[in-house]
Design an enzyme around this catalytic site. Structure first.
Site, PDB file in Angstrom:
ATOM      1  N   ASP A  13       1.120  -1.225  -0.269  1.00  0.00           N
ATOM      2  CA  ASP A  13      -0.321  -0.128   0.141  1.00  0.00           C
ATOM      3  C   ASP A  13       1.191   1.467   0.068  1.00  0.00           C
ATOM      4  O   ASP A  13       1.811   1.190   0.378  1.00  0.00           O
ATOM      5  CB  ASP A  13      -0.538  -0.943   0.817  1.00  0.00           C
ATOM      6  CG  ASP A  13      -2.232   0.880   1.093  1.00  0.00           C
ATOM      7  OD1 ASP A  13      -2.351   1.393   0.072  1.00  0.00           O
ATOM      8  OD2 ASP A  13      -2.845   0.715   2.418  1.00  0.00           O
ATOM      9  N   HIS A  30       2.459   3.575  -9.031  1.00  0.00           N
ATOM     10  CA  HIS A  30       2.106   2.095  -9.050  1.00  0.00           C
ATOM     11  C   HIS A  30       3.344   1.463 -10.155  1.00  0.00           C
ATOM     12  O   HIS A  30       4.007  -0.054 -10.000  1.00  0.00           O
ATOM     13  CB  HIS A  30       0.940   2.060 -10.361  1.00  0.00           C
ATOM     14  CG  HIS A  30      -0.659   2.004  -9.131  1.00  0.00           C
ATOM     15  ND1 HIS A  30      -0.321   1.961  -7.936  1.00  0.00           N
ATOM     16  CD2 HIS A  30      -1.496   2.371  -9.531  1.00  0.00           C
ATOM     17  CE1 HIS A  30      -1.845   2.215  -7.850  1.00  0.00           C
ATOM     18  NE2 HIS A  30      -2.117   3.467  -8.636  1.00  0.00           N
ATOM     19  N   GLU A  60     -12.451  -4.204  -4.044  1.00  0.00           N
ATOM     20  CA  GLU A  60     -12.659  -2.738  -3.674  1.00  0.00           C
ATOM     21  C   GLU A  60     -11.931  -1.636  -4.886  1.00  0.00           C
ATOM     22  O   GLU A  60     -12.534  -0.719  -5.002  1.00  0.00           O
ATOM     23  CB  GLU A  60     -12.564  -1.950  -2.375  1.00  0.00           C
ATOM     24  CG  GLU A  60     -13.429  -3.231  -1.612  1.00  0.00           C
ATOM     25  CD  GLU A  60     -13.074  -4.589  -0.554  1.00  0.00           C
ATOM     26  OE1 GLU A  60     -12.167  -4.695  -1.499  1.00  0.00           O
ATOM     27  OE2 GLU A  60     -14.066  -5.502  -0.815  1.00  0.00           O
ATOM     28  N   ASN A  61     -11.072  -1.875  -4.972  1.00  0.00           N
ATOM     29  CA  ASN A  61     -10.143  -1.761  -6.734  1.00  0.00           C
ATOM     30  C   ASN A  61     -11.156  -1.075  -7.578  1.00  0.00           C
ATOM     31  O   ASN A  61     -10.802  -0.211  -8.158  1.00  0.00           O
ATOM     32  CB  ASN A  61      -8.727  -1.757  -6.509  1.00  0.00           C
ATOM     33  CG  ASN A  61      -7.950  -1.938  -4.871  1.00  0.00           C
ATOM     34  OD1 ASN A  61      -6.902  -2.415  -5.002  1.00  0.00           O
ATOM     35  ND2 ASN A  61      -8.138  -1.071  -4.563  1.00  0.00           N
ATOM     36  N   ARG A 187      -4.902  -2.012   8.950  1.00  0.00           N
ATOM     37  CA  ARG A 187      -5.821  -2.386   8.463  1.00  0.00           C
ATOM     38  C   ARG A 187      -6.211  -3.550   7.599  1.00  0.00           C
ATOM     39  O   ARG A 187      -5.413  -3.653   6.934  1.00  0.00           O
ATOM     40  CB  ARG A 187      -7.569  -1.074   7.287  1.00  0.00           C
ATOM     41  CG  ARG A 187      -7.061  -0.796   6.769  1.00  0.00           C
ATOM     42  CD  ARG A 187      -8.247   0.246   6.657  1.00  0.00           C
ATOM     43  NE  ARG A 187      -7.830   1.176   5.195  1.00  0.00           N
ATOM     44  CZ  ARG A 187      -7.627   2.994   5.164  1.00  0.00           C
ATOM     45  NH1 ARG A 187      -7.296   2.818   6.729  1.00  0.00           N
ATOM     46  NH2 ARG A 187      -7.217   3.258   4.546  1.00  0.00           N
ATOM     47  N   SER A 189      -8.438  -4.353   5.136  1.00  0.00           N
ATOM     48  CA  SER A 189      -9.071  -4.356   3.627  1.00  0.00           C
ATOM     49  C   SER A 189      -9.715  -5.417   2.979  1.00  0.00           C
ATOM     50  O   SER A 189      -8.835  -5.250   2.209  1.00  0.00           O
ATOM     51  CB  SER A 189      -7.583  -3.564   2.876  1.00  0.00           C
ATOM     52  OG  SER A 189      -6.885  -1.899   3.103  1.00  0.00           O
TER      53      SER A 189
HETATM   54  C1  IPE Z   1      -6.060  -2.609  -0.124  1.00  0.00           C
HETATM   55  O1  IPE Z   1      -5.183  -1.206  -0.138  1.00  0.00           O
HETATM   56  C2  IPE Z   1      -5.582  -3.044  -1.495  1.00  0.00           C
HETATM   57  C3  IPE Z   1      -3.976  -3.962  -2.067  1.00  0.00           C
HETATM   58  C4  IPE Z   1      -2.791  -3.005  -1.803  1.00  0.00           C
HETATM   59  C5  IPE Z   1      -4.508  -4.594  -3.642  1.00  0.00           C
HETATM   60  P1  IPE Z   1      -6.118  -0.180  -0.825  1.00  0.00           P
HETATM   61  O2  IPE Z   1      -5.902   1.257  -0.803  1.00  0.00           O
HETATM   62  O3  IPE Z   1      -7.180  -0.884  -2.043  1.00  0.00           O
HETATM   63  O4  IPE Z   1      -7.437   0.121   0.877  1.00  0.00           O
HETATM   64  P2  IPE Z   1      -7.874   0.911   1.887  1.00  0.00           P
HETATM   65  O5  IPE Z   1      -8.952   1.092   0.432  1.00  0.00           O
HETATM   66  O6  IPE Z   1      -6.924   2.291   1.954  1.00  0.00           O
HETATM   67  O7  IPE Z   1      -8.591   0.232   2.946  1.00  0.00           O
HETATM   68  C1  IPE Z   2      -1.321   0.239  -2.941  1.00  0.00           C
HETATM   69  O1  IPE Z   2      -1.477   1.727  -3.365  1.00  0.00           O
HETATM   70  C2  IPE Z   2      -1.570   0.136  -4.927  1.00  0.00           C
HETATM   71  C3  IPE Z   2      -3.568  -0.856  -4.961  1.00  0.00           C
HETATM   72  C4  IPE Z   2      -4.621  -0.407  -4.320  1.00  0.00           C
HETATM   73  C5  IPE Z   2      -3.298  -1.150  -6.310  1.00  0.00           C
HETATM   74  P1  IPE Z   2      -2.508   2.586  -3.610  1.00  0.00           P
HETATM   75  O2  IPE Z   2      -2.619   2.864  -4.782  1.00  0.00           O
HETATM   76  O3  IPE Z   2      -3.674   2.271  -2.320  1.00  0.00           O
HETATM   77  O4  IPE Z   2      -1.644   3.903  -2.706  1.00  0.00           O
HETATM   78  P2  IPE Z   2      -2.303   5.159  -1.982  1.00  0.00           P
HETATM   79  O5  IPE Z   2      -2.720   4.202  -0.320  1.00  0.00           O
HETATM   80  O6  IPE Z   2      -4.159   5.578  -1.944  1.00  0.00           O
HETATM   81  O7  IPE Z   2      -1.525   6.095  -1.650  1.00  0.00           O
HETATM   82 MG    MG Z   3      -3.598   2.223  -0.130  1.00  0.00          MG
END
Ligand code: IPE
Ligand code: IPE
Ligand code: MG
Length: 233
Positions: A13, A30, A60-61, A187, A189
Site C-alpha cells: 500500500d 504504481h 474494492e479497487n 487495517r 482491507s
Molecule cells: C488494499 O489497499 C488493496 C491492495 C493493496 C491491493 P487499498 O489502498 O485499496 O486499501 P484501503 O482502501 O486503503 O483500505
Molecule cells: C496500493 O497503493 C496499490 C493498489 C491498491 C492497487 P494505493 O494505490 O492504494 O496507494 P495509496 O494508498 O492511495 O497511497
Molecule cells: Mg491504498
C-alpha cells in the site's frame, strides 16, 4: 521457540501517496511499486521462503477511476509478460487468487497459462491476489459446500475447518505466518480474513515504492524473535 517462517503475506500500500508527494500522477507510484515487488520477490526467493502472497488489486479497487484501473491493468499485462518470466525461471510456482470473471479475457488467459506452465515448479510458491476480496471468497466457499451437500457428495457433519479451508482459493497453501502492510494504514482491507486467524502482523510507515530488501529482512528478523502462543501459555 519460534516457528519456521513458511508464508509471508503482503499488503502493498501507498503507491498513490508516494507519487503525490513528488507531484507525480498516481500511476507513477504504481510503476515504481511494480519494481519494488520484483525486488521483494527476488529477496524472498533468495531467503528460501516457501510461500509469498501479495495483494495486487482488491475487488474494492474496481471502484477507482477508470483511468487508474486501466493503468493498473496495463501494468499487470506488462508484469505478467516480463517480470514474471524471471520469477518463473527461478523455479517459482505462480498462482492467482481472486475473482477472475471480473478481469479481461486476455488477462485471464495469461493467468491460466502462467499457472499451467509453473504448476510443477517447486522452489517456492508466489501467489498474487488479483481482483481479490476475502468475504466473497468465503461466501463462494460456503456455496461450494452447500452445493456439494445438495448433490450428496458431502455430509454436513463432515464440514470442518480443514474441509472449509480446502474450498477457499488458497486451498493447499499454509496460512500466512506474517502479514506485512506498508504505508502506515493499520487495517486488513478484506485480505485473507480466514487465513490470518493466527498470523503475526507488522505495519510499517514506509510507502510501498520505498520498501526495500533491507527493511523486508529486518521485519523477518523481528518476526523470528516473536513468540507465538496460539492460546496456550
Ligand atoms: C488494499 O489497499 C488493496 C491492495 C493493496 C491491493 P487499498 O489502498 O485499496 O486499501 P484501503 O482502501 O486503503 O483500505
Ligand atoms: C496500493 O497503493 C496499490 C493498489 C491498491 C492497487 P494505493 O494505490 O492504494 O496507494 P495509496 O494508498 O492511495 O497511497
Ligand atoms: Mg491504498
Amino acid at each position: 521457540m519460534t516457528d519456521k517462517l513458511k508464508h509471508i503475506a503482503i499488503i502493498m500500500d501507498g503507491n498513490g501517496r508516494w507519487a503525490s508527494k513528488r507531484g507525480l500522477p498516481r500511476s507513477m507510484g504504481h510503476k515504481k511499486g511494480a519494481e519494488t515487488l520484483l525486488e521483494i520477490v527476488r529477496t524472498a526467493a533468495d531467503l528460501r521462503i516457501p510461500y509469498m502472497t501479495v495483494y495486487a488489486f482488491s475487488t474494492e479497487n474496481w471502484h477507482r477511476s477508470q483511468e487508474e484501473v486501466d493503468y493498473l491493468m496495463g501494468l499487470l499485462r506488462q508484469y505478467l509478460d516480463s517480470d514474471l518470466k524471471e520469477i518463473k525461471e527461478r523455479g517459482a510456482r505462480i498462482i492467482f487468487i481472486g475473482e477472475r470473471n471480473m478481469l479481461a479475457d486476455d488477462i485471464v488467459a495469461k493467468l491460466e497459462k502462467i499457472e499451467q506452465e509453473t504448476s510443477t515448479n517447486q522452489e517456492f510458491t508466489f501467489c498474487i491476489a488479483l481482483s481479490y476480496g476475502s468475504r466473497s471468497e468465503i461466501v463462494a466457499a460456503a456455496k461450494k459446500a452447500a452445493l456439494a451437500v445438495a448433490k450428496g457428495e458431502l455430509k454436513v457433519e463432515d464440514i470442518d475447518e480443514n474441509t472449509f479451508s480446502g474450498l477457499l482459493y488458497t486451498a493447499g497453501i499454509p496460512d500466512p505466518d506474517l502479514v506485512i502492510r506498508t504505508s502506515g494504514e493499520q487495517r486488513i482491507s478484506n485480505y485473507l480474513l480466514w487465513q490470518i486467524a493466527y498470523s503475526e502482523f507488522y505495519f510499517t510507515k514506509t510507502l510501498w515504492p520505498d520498501f526495500s530488501a533491507e527493511e523486508f529482512k529486518a521485519i523477518i528478523s523481528d518476526f523470528n524473535s516473536r513468540e507465538r502462543r496460539y492460546g496456550k501459555v
